[in-house]
Enzyme design. Structure first.
Site, PDB file in Angstrom:
ATOM      1  CG  ASP A 127      -2.140   4.713  -0.096  1.00  0.00           C
ATOM      2  OD1 ASP A 127      -1.496   4.923  -1.700  1.00  0.00           O
ATOM      3  OD2 ASP A 127      -3.653   4.682  -0.421  1.00  0.00           O
ATOM      4  CG  ASP A 129      -3.600   4.746  -6.709  1.00  0.00           C
ATOM      5  OD1 ASP A 129      -2.857   5.646  -7.088  1.00  0.00           O
ATOM      6  OD2 ASP A 129      -3.268   3.789  -8.019  1.00  0.00           O
TER       7      ASP A 129
END
Length: 344
Positions: A127, A129
């Site tokens: 991922d 963020d």
């Protein structure tokens, strides 16, 4: 899924809470605490707990290693089927043990093989963020036009799984209509790469692992991060940019997603993992996934080793494995054996 005896070993890595972020800060008191923590990790109390928590016969401690200050690893074999390590991770007795001894524990099943000290991994998916970078990009966009609170509230609900991710994304984007299209250049100057991210990616690249970022954020930042870290692939959402209008006399974000590209929802993240693995003939058991939000749970669960990193509350409860620390480089210790064998 349980695996049969003889072809697999159970690797358990213990991370002491409050461990130093680098060996140079390791004090005599830390060394004494290490000794105590190692005894806890490798002593009879945890072996008894493990034997009583899983349906496995003849569970045998094969080795115990100090990997780094505050990080230890033990290896078990068994005469019966190995446990479901997702269930083991969330077993009440394991959670209680962690709380009592101020530890975090990560479980993994790897091939028993000869003496290869490295966990098999050929594809790593991350991922973006609050994982590879410290910020939530959509919140930073909101900050640029003074609506941080409204957007952050929706972000928090989405990451905790209180509302569907696609719904939350569309709601937040609608609030961002009118943001200047060149805002990405400003964000590239302020967004910060997470501690240990470069070390972790460099380690994976040195092992010729395919590295990928797949984000529910936006492609300009994902492509920028790909270049910064030397990743192989980047996937994220594409936004429509509108031309100047009377209301917005400059090119600006329309507040809408491009219909020509897939929306990065949880199912799409899992799809990226599985399709890349298939394309490169990589078994899912040799994949590694790291994320922090509820939209990462599907791909975390599909991976050979899925670790929720400094994750949201719901994700801590549901992810296959989880770890909270100050540097992503801690994850390297899950992928290879380091340090000295201190008990066999």
């Amino acid at each position: 899924m349980s695996l049969e005896r003889g072809d697999t070993k159970l690797i358990i890595t213990f991370f002491a809470n409050g461990r130093p972020s680098n060996a140079g800060s390791h004090t005599l008191v830390d060394a004494q605490n290490d000794f105590k923590s190692q005894y806890v990790a490798c002593g009879p109390a945890f072996s008894r707990l493990l034997a009583s928590s899983v349906a496995a016969a003849e569970l045998t401690l094969r080795s115990c290693r100090t990997l780094a200050p505050g990080i230890f690893q033990s290896e078990y074999s068994t005469g019966g089927p190995f446990p479901n390590i997702h269930e083991l991770r969330h077993h009440a007795s394991v959670i209680a043990f962690e709380a009592v001894y101020a530890l975090e524990i990560v479980f993994d099943l790897v091939p028993a093989g000869p003496s290869n000290p490295l966990r098999p991994v050929k594809l790593a998916v991350f991922d973006m963020d609050s994982t590879l970078i410290n910020e939530e990009v959509i919140d930073e966009l909101a900050r640029s036009i003074g609506i941080t609170s409204a957007v952050s509230a929706i972000t928090a609900r989405a990451m905790n799984g209180e509302i569907e991710f696609e719904q939350s994304l569309r709601e937040r984007l609608a609030l961002l209509k009118g943001v200047r299209a060149n805002v990405w250049e400003d964000l590239k100057k302020t967004v910060t790469i997470a501690a240990g991210a470069k070390e972790l990616i460099n380690y994976l690249r040195a092992r010729a692992v395919i590295t990928v970022v797949v984000s529910g954020g936006f492609i300009p930042m994902a492509e920028w991060l790909k270049e910064q870290l030397g990743l192989d692939h980047a996937y994220a959402n594409h936004l429509i940019v509108s031309p100047s209008t009377d209301a917005y006399p400059y090119p600006h974000l329309s507040g809408q997603l491009s219909p020509e590209h897939p929306i990065v929802v949880p199912e799409y993240k899992q799809h990226v993992l599985e399709s890349l693995a298939q394309e490169h003939s990589i078994p899912l058991s040799e994949t590694f996934v790291v994320g922090d939000g509820s939209n990462d749970l599907l791909m975390l669960g599909a991976a050979g080793l899925g670790v929720a990193w400094r994750a949201k509350e719901r994700v801590q409860r549901e992810a296959p494995q989880r770890l909270n620390g100050t540097t992503l480089s801690d994850l390297i210790y899950l992928l290879g054996v380091h340090g000295d064998t201190t008990a066999e």
